[in-house]
Design an enzyme around this catalytic site. Structure first.
Site, short mmCIF file in Angstrom:
data_model
loop_
_atom_site.label_atom_id
_atom_site.label_comp_id
_atom_site.label_asym_id
_atom_site.label_seq_id
_atom_site.Cartn_x
_atom_site.Cartn_y
_atom_site.Cartn_z
N TRP A 130 6.54 5.28 -3.59
CA TRP A 130 7.51 4.87 -2.59
C TRP A 130 8.35 3.81 -2.90
O TRP A 130 8.30 2.91 -4.19
CB TRP A 130 7.21 4.51 -1.54
CG TRP A 130 7.46 4.07 -0.01
CD1 TRP A 130 8.66 4.24 0.43
CD2 TRP A 130 7.09 2.45 0.73
NE1 TRP A 130 8.58 3.82 1.63
CE2 TRP A 130 8.75 2.55 1.69
CE3 TRP A 130 6.65 1.20 0.36
CZ2 TRP A 130 8.41 1.72 2.16
CZ3 TRP A 130 6.13 0.80 1.02
CH2 TRP A 130 7.14 0.38 2.99
N ASP A 211 -2.89 2.65 -0.41
CA ASP A 211 -1.45 2.75 0.70
C ASP A 211 -1.94 4.00 1.48
O ASP A 211 -1.86 5.09 1.45
CB ASP A 211 -0.51 2.39 -0.16
CG ASP A 211 0.53 2.56 1.49
OD1 ASP A 211 0.70 2.30 1.97
OD2 ASP A 211 1.93 2.49 0.53
N LYS A 246 3.48 5.83 11.62
CA LYS A 246 3.68 7.49 11.94
C LYS A 246 2.84 8.07 12.88
O LYS A 246 2.42 8.40 13.66
CB LYS A 246 4.21 7.90 10.69
CG LYS A 246 4.40 7.62 9.07
CD LYS A 246 6.15 7.19 9.08
CE LYS A 246 6.03 5.92 7.44
NZ LYS A 246 7.10 6.16 7.86
C1 LMR Z 1 9.92 5.60 4.31
O1 LMR Z 1 9.22 6.07 2.73
O2 LMR Z 1 11.11 6.61 4.46
C2 LMR Z 1 9.22 5.67 5.19
O3 LMR Z 1 7.76 4.53 5.10
C3 LMR Z 1 10.27 3.72 6.33
C4 LMR Z 1 9.90 2.92 4.89
O4 LMR Z 1 10.25 2.11 5.29
O5 LMR Z 1 10.89 2.91 3.80
#
Ligand code: LMR
Length: 399
Positions: A130, A211, A246
């Site tokens: 992420w 996570d 989510k």
């Molecule tokens: C995403 O990865 O799109 C979500 O987790 C929202 C974010 O805060 O990035």
């Protein structure tokens, strides 16, 4: 003084939504941020959430401060959701949970706590991960390194190389793992692979930090616990950041939790007092509303069932879109085999689109996709499916 600072770039995920909102093209499509959308392109408030909010409104008597780590009943509900009711970790008091403003704050508070406990540690992250993970841990003062994860050629998990690296990580380092619905790839470990990872963590002595932002979006609330349960069985200490953005659709209510598991209830209590210090200096105590919603739903049998049905509905909707998207790409003559999209879990698909193709789609078609080619499958609707497939076909001509 402030003009010495160069302007920061827009956020690679949330910045896309701003750009999409300002785009006048009526055909524009936002496949960027991970937000559930129904087939009409809306992100509705769950009926179970609305019902819980009505109950909260009726019974609320105060807006006084929450405890630093939130209401104790919230912690209990979260632990039962994460581990399953009656799990040894919950019954023994080895787990302590703080109510945090979303999963991001859970990661940040966890990182601040770990900077005290393991100041010299490196944080190992999956490649890719992420976009915000590196920033959160860097802000807490940690350096990071990558472990292999996604196999771009086979469009699956590169478990052999991941395992080799996990075996070489020194004791006292931290390994960030996605519990399910890996963001951005949608590629997960199976139960047997989780057992292997947990065994390596326990033997090598590095600290797992899970996570858990998508519980219920992979295969189901219970099924998605495979990683948590494997770690709980083998590792005396680990941490979990949960997000309810989510699975409860509470995006803007910033609702999450940080759970710390220690070797004994006494160690958990003393370690958790340091988590509370990290919270106090960051935001003092959590905003109540989202946590009250989660607690109300999880402690009411009828609301709980209604919410599980709604969560199942969201998961099944995304699975159905995956299948329809694969078929539609083939029907529109888009070259290549996209069957891997229907095997990926959760909200995202690593489409295989190159950065040049992502740029083409944004600039020429008003289709917004995160760099690296991650698409939010839930952003695909009956209305935009055809436009998307014809546009992707054009983008494919760019190399
Ligand atoms: C995403 O990865 O799109 C979500 O987790 C929202 C974010 O805060 O990035």
């Amino acid at each position: 003084m402030f003009n010495t600072l160069p302007a920061a770039p827009p956020d690679s995920i949330l910045g896309l939504t701003d750009a999409w909102k300002n785009d006048p093209n009526p055909l524009k499509v936002n496949l960027g941020v991970g937000v559930f959308k129904d087939d009409a392109g809306n992100t509705p408030i769950l009926a179970s959430v609305k019902a819980a909010e009505a109950l909260i409104l009726q019974s609320a008597t105060t807006k006084s401060y929450m405890p630093i780590s939130g209401a104790p009943e919230y912690g209990t509900c979260v632990q039962e959701m994460v581990f399953g009711a009656g799990h040894e970790v919950v019954k023994s008091g080895r787990a302590r949970t703080a109510h945090t403003p979303g999963g991001t704050a859970a990661l940040r508070v966890g990182a601040d706590f770990l900077k005290k406990a393991l100041p010299g540690a490196t944080v190992w992250m999956s490649s890719p991960t992420w976009a915000n993970h590196k920033g959160v841990f860097a802000a807490a003062g940690f350096g990071s390194a990558d472990y292999p994860y996604y196999d771009a050629v086979g469009k699956g998990l590169d478990f052999t190389r991941m395992r080799e690296t996990l075996e070489a990580i020194p004791a006292g380092d931290i390994v960030l793992l996605h519990a399910c619905c890996h963001n951005p790839s949608g590629v997960d470990l199976d139960a047997a692979q989780w057992e292997i990872v947990a065994e390596i963590a326990a033997r090598r002595g590095w600290l797992p930090f899970l996570d858990f932002a998508y519980q219920g979006y992979g295969d189901g609330l219970a099924e998605d616990r495979a990683g948590v349960l494997a770690l709980a069985a083998k590792c005396p200490e680990f941490m979990i950041a949960s997000s309810f953005s989510k699975n409860f659709g509470l995006y803007q209510d910033r609702t999450g939790a940080l759970t710390l598991v220690a070797e004994s209830s006494a160690v958990a209590a003393s370690a958790f007092s340091n988590v509370e210090i990290a919270i106090r200096v960051n935001y003092s105590n959590p905003p109540a509303h989202g946590g009250l919603i989660v607690k109300t739903i999880l402690t009411d049998t009828a609301l709980h069932q209604q919410w599980v049905n709604e969560l199942d509905g969201m998961r099944n909707h995304i699975a159905a879109i995956r299948t329809r998207f694969v078929t539609a790409l083939a029907d529109h003559g888009v070259p290549g085999d996209y069957s891997f999209i229907s095997r990926q879990k959760g909200m995202f698909s690593f489409s295989g689109l190159s950065d040049a193709q992502v740029k083409f789609l944004k600039e020429n078609k008003s289709i917004y996709i995160v760099g690296g080619g991650r698409i939010n499958v839930a952003g695909i609707t009956s209305r935009n499916m055809e436009y998307l497939c014809t546009s992707i076909k054009e983008a494919m001509e760019i190399r």
